[in-house]
Design a protein around this motif. Structure first.
Motif, short mmCIF file in Angstrom:
data_model
loop_
_atom_site.label_atom_id
_atom_site.label_comp_id
_atom_site.label_asym_id
_atom_site.label_seq_id
_atom_site.Cartn_x
_atom_site.Cartn_y
_atom_site.Cartn_z
N THR A 363 29.89 79.18 24.77
CA THR A 363 31.04 79.80 24.10
C THR A 363 31.79 78.84 23.19
O THR A 363 32.61 79.27 22.39
N ARG A 377 30.22 88.24 32.74
CA ARG A 377 29.38 87.62 31.70
C ARG A 377 28.26 86.81 32.31
O ARG A 377 27.24 86.57 31.66
N SER A 378 28.46 86.27 33.51
CA SER A 378 27.39 85.56 34.20
C SER A 378 27.77 85.46 35.67
O SER A 378 28.41 84.51 36.10
N GLY A 449 33.86 92.49 23.49
CA GLY A 449 32.64 92.08 22.83
C GLY A 449 32.09 90.74 23.30
O GLY A 449 31.29 90.13 22.59
N ALA A 450 32.55 90.27 24.48
CA ALA A 450 32.05 88.99 24.98
C ALA A 450 30.59 89.16 25.40
O ALA A 450 30.24 90.14 26.06
N GLU A 451 29.78 88.18 25.03
CA GLU A 451 28.38 88.27 25.38
C GLU A 451 28.13 87.63 26.74
O GLU A 451 28.99 86.94 27.26
N ARG A 452 26.95 87.86 27.24
CA ARG A 452 26.55 87.17 28.48
C ARG A 452 26.46 85.68 28.22
O ARG A 452 26.13 85.24 27.13
N ARG A 454 24.53 82.46 28.51
CA ARG A 454 23.15 82.06 28.79
C ARG A 454 23.10 80.56 29.04
O ARG A 454 23.91 79.82 28.52
#
Lengths: 497, 177
Positions: A363, A377-378, A449-452, A454
């Protein structure tokens, strides 16, 4: 005085492997054009693993000797070798992607990582004030460079500069303390210094006015490395500015080297002054954990929070040395408590830093408020964070609980009830700020809109190792207790030259 | 006054005057040259004290290598460097106070201390080794081998660090957060 090269290279095998590895990495860096080539990190890994293996072999076979007149290859050294090299291994796993994304000069980073590991190992085994001072400087200089590694980041430059200035002053203080000690005793060897003070006090009364300031100066120099209050001011800025994997190394590897030196200087060279240094350590320990925890309450930046948290942790570990009593049974002797705590701290604190690296890599943020909603998110990363924070707070069933239990047990056994009570109160305070982060992760909504999040495979592996280590010590501490029990022996008598 | 005493006094005066001249001269290049004179005078004093190795190192390392470095720095800065200003208020009187204090402490220590000529283990060690440099070498490459080697590693890391930290910042910076 003939040097037996076969013996020497056997006793110094981990150090030689690290040195040769670092030199080869430097040369390979010249030959390999591609910055993302796996050869350099692979070779670094090989050097670390082989050095780790050599150190483990030394520990298992019970090697206990002196190399080149100054390096004690005793169980205590083997322990700190494993600790330092182990830290470096975990740090290497998270560094690869981190440095490749930030700099073209990755080769120097790997060789400096090997040098700084070598420095930790040398510091831990130094048995002579001259070698001790040089190894300490070696550790400091490599650390300054690593902290300032992000050449384009002003905070990295600032952190390195502050670390350098504080380091230079404390190193001068320590050297002055050593010179006073040498002036008083006429020797630089730790065991000979101890032997000198077995002379009845009445015959050397005048010397006590030299030795007590020497002790204070030495404590200031070593306290800087461990970031004890009031020698801690550099730590938050250096941790914040440093590349996050380097901050992880500083908070564990460099700090444990400081504890190794403290143990050697106090227990090997100055046992005659135990009542003096015990009271000093009690005061330092109370100051360190209280200030570290109180300031940590107000932090909004993850790296600064971890910096203050690791200052507080140093205060707890110091309790063990304050409670040292020679010849006490395991684990009431205090030193074994320190060792158990350090192993627990290795997995836990490196683990939490690895988590922070993964989050930063994904991030680009180190603000605690950005951890909001991490559970969505994780989930796996959020869950490991919970375990690491439980362990840092010293709650069961984690490694931190075992470490704290051992240290508190020794403190109570020694009769330092006041110190133990302050320690427990501090642990309660620390729960608040650790759980504040957990609250963000679990109960705050993730931004739109936060992504996973990784993680690259090597980082995931490092995270998994720390996670398993933290829980394993919590659930099945016997092997680690045995390790500490084996390692608490250090050379107390050396053949005089 | 014997020849040795005359030799000593001439060198001592030379060393002190060149040191003072170095401080008070306003020109950087002159200061560096006065420093060379001072180093050579001190080296000759070491020679008189029967320390030939120290004298040689003094000339080679200080008067040679380090002075060349200083001259380079002076050259790069130009003949008229930026004026020095004093950060600490009352720096001069304080410095004078400390200097006089140090002089007093040294004078007392020298007056009260007992000095004995080189005897016993040290001179016999020098004799057995066949000379001072040999005796020094035996210590350096034996009992003190590990610190000696470590020093070279520290220098290496210093060079690597200088290369890493002194490189030019990149024009574009994709990672600032």
């Amino acid at each position: 005085m003939q040097i037996n090269w076969a013996d020497t290279s056997f006793l110094l095998a981990p150090e030689i492997l690290l040195t040769v590895g670092a030199l080869i990495v430097l040369v390979l860096d010249l030959l390999i054009e591609d910055d993302t080539s796996p050869v350099l990190p692979g070779f670094t890994l090989l050097a670390l693993v082989s050095a780790f293996g050599a150190a483990a072999a030394h520990l298992v076979t019970g090697v206990d000797d002196v190399a080149l007149f100054m390096f004690a290859a005793d169980p205590l050294t083997h322990f700190f070798r494993l600790l330092g090299i182990g830290t470096a291994l975990l740090v290497l796993l998270v560094s690869v992607n981190y440095v490749q994304a930030r700099s073209k000069h990755t080769g120097e980073f790997y060789s400096l990582l090997l040098w700084v590991t070598l420095a930790v190992v040398l510091v831990a085994g130094a048995h002579d004030l001259i070698l001790l001072y040089l190894a300490f400087e070696f550790l400091s200089i490599t650390s300054y460079v690593l902290v300032g590694w992000l050449r384009d980041d002003a905070r990295s430059n600032e952190g390195a500069m502050k670390y350098l200035l504080f380091g230079a002053i404390s190193s001068a203080l320590m050297l002055y303390g050593m010179s006073l000690l040498y002036g008083a005793t006429g020797t630089t060897r730790l065991t000979e210094i101890a032997a000198f003070f077995t002379i009845p006090e009445t015959q050397i009364t005048g010397l006590y006015s030299i030795v007590v300031p020497a002790l204070v100066f030495l404590l200031a120099g070593i306290g800087f490395k461990i970031s004890l209050v009031p020698f801690h001011q550099w730590a938050p800025d250096a941790y914040e500015g440093a590349p996050t994997p380097v901050a992880a190394f500083l908070s564990v590897g460099s700090k444990s080297a400081g504890f190794a030196v403290l143990a050697r200087v106090l227990l090997e060279a100055m046992p005659a002054f135990q009542e003096h240094w015990t009271s000093l350590l009690v005061v330092l320990s109370i100051l360190t954990m209280t200030l570290g925890n109180l300031v940590a309450l107000r932090q909004t930046n993850m790296k600064r929070l971890l910096a203050y948290s690791s200052i507080a942790q140093a205060g707890y570990i110091l309790m063990g040395l304050a409670a040292y009593s020679a010849g006490a049974t395991f684990p009431a002797d205090g030193l074994s408590g320190v060792l158990i705590y350090l192993v627990a701290y290795l997995f836990t604190n490196v683990g939490v830093f690895i988590g922070a690296v993964i989050f930063e890599q994904a991030t680009g943020s180190v603000a605690i408020s950005d951890y909001a909603g991490l559970i969505r998110r994780s989930p796996w990363l959020a869950f490991t964070f919970v375990v690491f924070f439980l362990s840092l707070a010293g709650l069961p069933p984690t490694a931190g609980f075992v470490g704290k239990l051992a240290v508190f047990y020794a403190t109570v056994a020694k009769g330092l009830y006041f110190l133990a009570i302050i320690g427990v109160l501090n642990s309660v305070v620390s729960v608040y700020y650790y759980f504040n982060v957990i609250r963000q992760m679990f109960f705050m909504p993730a931004p739109e809109g936060a992504e996973r999040v990784r993680m690259p495979a090597s980082m995931g592996l490092a995270l998994a190792i720390s996670f398993v280590g933290t829980l394993l010590i919590g659930f099945y501490p016997e092997p680690f207790l045995n390790l500490a029990n084996m390692s608490r022996d250090f050379i107390s008598a050396l053949p005089l030259l | 006054m014997s020849g040795a005493e005359l030799f000593f006094y001439v060198l001592a005066v030379l060393a002190i005057t060149s040191a003072l001249a170095m401080i008070f001269t306003p020109r950087p290049v002159y200061a560096v040259l006065f420093m060379v004179v001072n180093f050579v005078a001190v080296a000759l004093l070491y020679l008189q004290l029967e320390a030939p190795f120290l004298a040689a190192v003094q000339v080679l390392v200080y008067a040679g290598a380090i002075m060349v470095l200083f001259l380079f720095v002076v050259m790069l800065m130009g003949p008229a460097p930026a004026p020095l200003w004093e950060h600490i208020p009352a720096q001069r009187p304080l410095a004078l106070l400390f200097a006089v204090g140090l002089l007093g402490a040294l004078a007392t220590a020298i007056r009260k201390g007992a000095f004995t000529p080189l005897t016993g283990t040290m001179s016999s060690a020098i004799a057995t080794a066949g000379g001072q440099s040999q005796a020094l070498a035996e210590h350096l490459y034996n009992r003190y081998l590990l610190p000696f080697e470590l020093t070279s590693l520290i220098l290496l890391v210093g060079i690597v660090g200088a290369v890493v930290l002194a490189r030019l910042p990149r024009q574009k910076n994709p990672t600032t957060d």
